[in-house]
Design a protein around this motif. Sequence first.
Motif, mmCIF file in Angstrom:
data_model
loop_
_atom_site.group_PDB
_atom_site.id
_atom_site.type_symbol
_atom_site.label_atom_id
_atom_site.label_comp_id
_atom_site.label_asym_id
_atom_site.label_seq_id
_atom_site.Cartn_x
_atom_site.Cartn_y
_atom_site.Cartn_z
ATOM 1 N N THR A 23 46.709 39.591 47.652
ATOM 2 C CA THR A 23 47.442 37.969 47.895
ATOM 3 C C THR A 23 46.146 37.386 47.908
ATOM 4 O O THR A 23 45.429 37.277 48.563
ATOM 5 N N VAL A 24 46.200 36.259 46.990
ATOM 6 C CA VAL A 24 45.369 35.096 47.106
ATOM 7 C C VAL A 24 46.023 33.887 47.446
ATOM 8 O O VAL A 24 46.901 33.472 46.326
ATOM 9 N N PRO A 25 45.727 33.236 48.620
ATOM 10 C CA PRO A 25 46.681 32.103 48.826
ATOM 11 C C PRO A 25 46.119 30.803 48.209
ATOM 12 O O PRO A 25 45.011 30.885 47.747
ATOM 13 N N ALA A 26 46.886 29.925 48.179
ATOM 14 C CA ALA A 26 46.280 28.556 47.419
ATOM 15 C C ALA A 26 45.122 27.965 48.197
ATOM 16 O O ALA A 26 45.145 28.198 49.085
ATOM 17 N N GLY A 27 44.216 27.791 46.982
ATOM 18 C CA GLY A 27 42.997 26.879 47.701
ATOM 19 C C GLY A 27 42.042 27.967 48.021
ATOM 20 O O GLY A 27 40.818 27.430 48.449
ATOM 21 N N ASN A 28 42.306 29.203 47.969
ATOM 22 C CA ASN A 28 41.401 30.397 48.510
ATOM 23 C C ASN A 28 40.519 30.754 47.318
ATOM 24 O O ASN A 28 40.682 30.945 46.268
ATOM 25 N N VAL A 29 39.204 31.368 47.821
ATOM 26 C CA VAL A 29 38.349 32.379 46.911
ATOM 27 C C VAL A 29 38.337 33.688 47.093
ATOM 28 O O VAL A 29 37.946 33.784 48.272
ATOM 29 N N ALA A 30 38.882 34.464 46.238
ATOM 30 C CA ALA A 30 38.776 35.904 46.518
ATOM 31 C C ALA A 30 37.787 36.542 45.492
ATOM 32 O O ALA A 30 37.992 36.308 44.308
ATOM 33 N N CYS A 31 36.808 37.273 46.306
ATOM 34 C CA CYS A 31 35.898 37.881 45.382
ATOM 35 C C CYS A 31 36.279 39.421 45.342
ATOM 36 O O CYS A 31 36.709 39.984 46.485
ATOM 37 N N ILE A 32 35.909 40.063 44.022
ATOM 38 C CA ILE A 32 36.250 41.501 43.952
ATOM 39 C C ILE A 32 34.844 42.036 43.601
ATOM 40 O O ILE A 32 34.212 41.745 42.619
ATOM 41 N N ILE A 33 34.657 42.984 44.419
ATOM 42 C CA ILE A 33 33.243 43.778 43.971
ATOM 43 C C ILE A 33 33.434 45.096 43.964
ATOM 44 O O ILE A 33 34.383 45.789 44.316
ATOM 45 N N GLY A 34 32.526 46.001 43.440
ATOM 46 C CA GLY A 34 32.764 47.440 43.106
ATOM 47 C C GLY A 34 31.777 47.632 41.986
ATOM 48 O O GLY A 34 31.382 47.063 41.376
ATOM 49 N N PRO A 35 31.657 49.205 42.029
ATOM 50 C CA PRO A 35 30.978 49.724 40.681
ATOM 51 C C PRO A 35 31.497 49.501 39.413
ATOM 52 O O PRO A 35 32.750 49.191 39.326
ATOM 53 N N SER A 36 30.900 49.760 38.500
ATOM 54 C CA SER A 36 31.586 49.510 36.988
ATOM 55 C C SER A 36 32.334 50.576 36.847
ATOM 56 O O SER A 36 32.151 51.769 37.313
ATOM 57 N N GLY A 37 33.452 50.463 35.990
ATOM 58 C CA GLY A 37 34.602 51.316 35.935
ATOM 59 C C GLY A 37 35.619 51.699 37.182
ATOM 60 O O GLY A 37 36.349 52.334 37.150
ATOM 61 N N SER A 38 35.468 50.688 38.120
ATOM 62 C CA SER A 38 36.246 50.596 39.243
ATOM 63 C C SER A 38 37.590 50.080 38.978
ATOM 64 O O SER A 38 38.410 50.396 39.781
#
Length: 249
Positions: A23-38
Amino acid sequence: MLEVRAVRKSFGHVEVLRGIDLTVPAGNVACIIGPSGSGKSTLLRSVNALESVDAGEIRLGGELIGCTERGTGLVALPEKQTAAQRARMGMVFQRFNLFPHLTALENVMAGPVRVQRRPKDEVRREASDLLDRVGLADRVEYYPAHLSGGQQQRVAIARALAMKPELMLFDEPTSALDPELVGEVLDVMRELARDGMTMLVVTHEMGFAREIADTVTFMDEGVIVEHGTPAEVIDSPRHERTREFCARI
């Protein structure tokens, strides 16, 4: 703003997304990290309906994306309706994807004029303002081949913003850039965050994620391993897999 529920996606016999909830609320910045192929980029493409999902649902502002409810199940929307939903989101890719035969200004104008059918004079003024906003007021008549990678990516950001999106999606926007050009793109993204733009960002820029993100999600092998604040996920991860990844990065 954005709700991802139990999303699954396979390519052949390989399950790339295995029950993603986010879930990403309005006005938020959500970053996704992880290895290649994840599965990070596949998740972003699924949110933008560039990939159809095999199970689960994605909602933007409460509206189902890429499908509609019919009876007790979900059915895919016609492409025209899906394209209209896609226009509510701006997406910035790794490789810029600018039209080489159009100037920076024409690239930014293309979507509003061709897709939204808006008047050219009005769009031209807005496009000029957007290029000024990303620091390219002096490059409006330049073609992509005459711009640096960082400048091309900033044009791509302005082009996405020209559609007045509710949500901005960034798929490793600095990965194709020389190290000295990364900062100029991240500065534009920082400004968007300060202005309250809702953003979902796949990135390897851990310093940026630590500074700007409201939440950080670590993905591996198609699942969310860890989710929380930057301090929780990057600085004090609970899971061994997250600790290994952050230590390498």
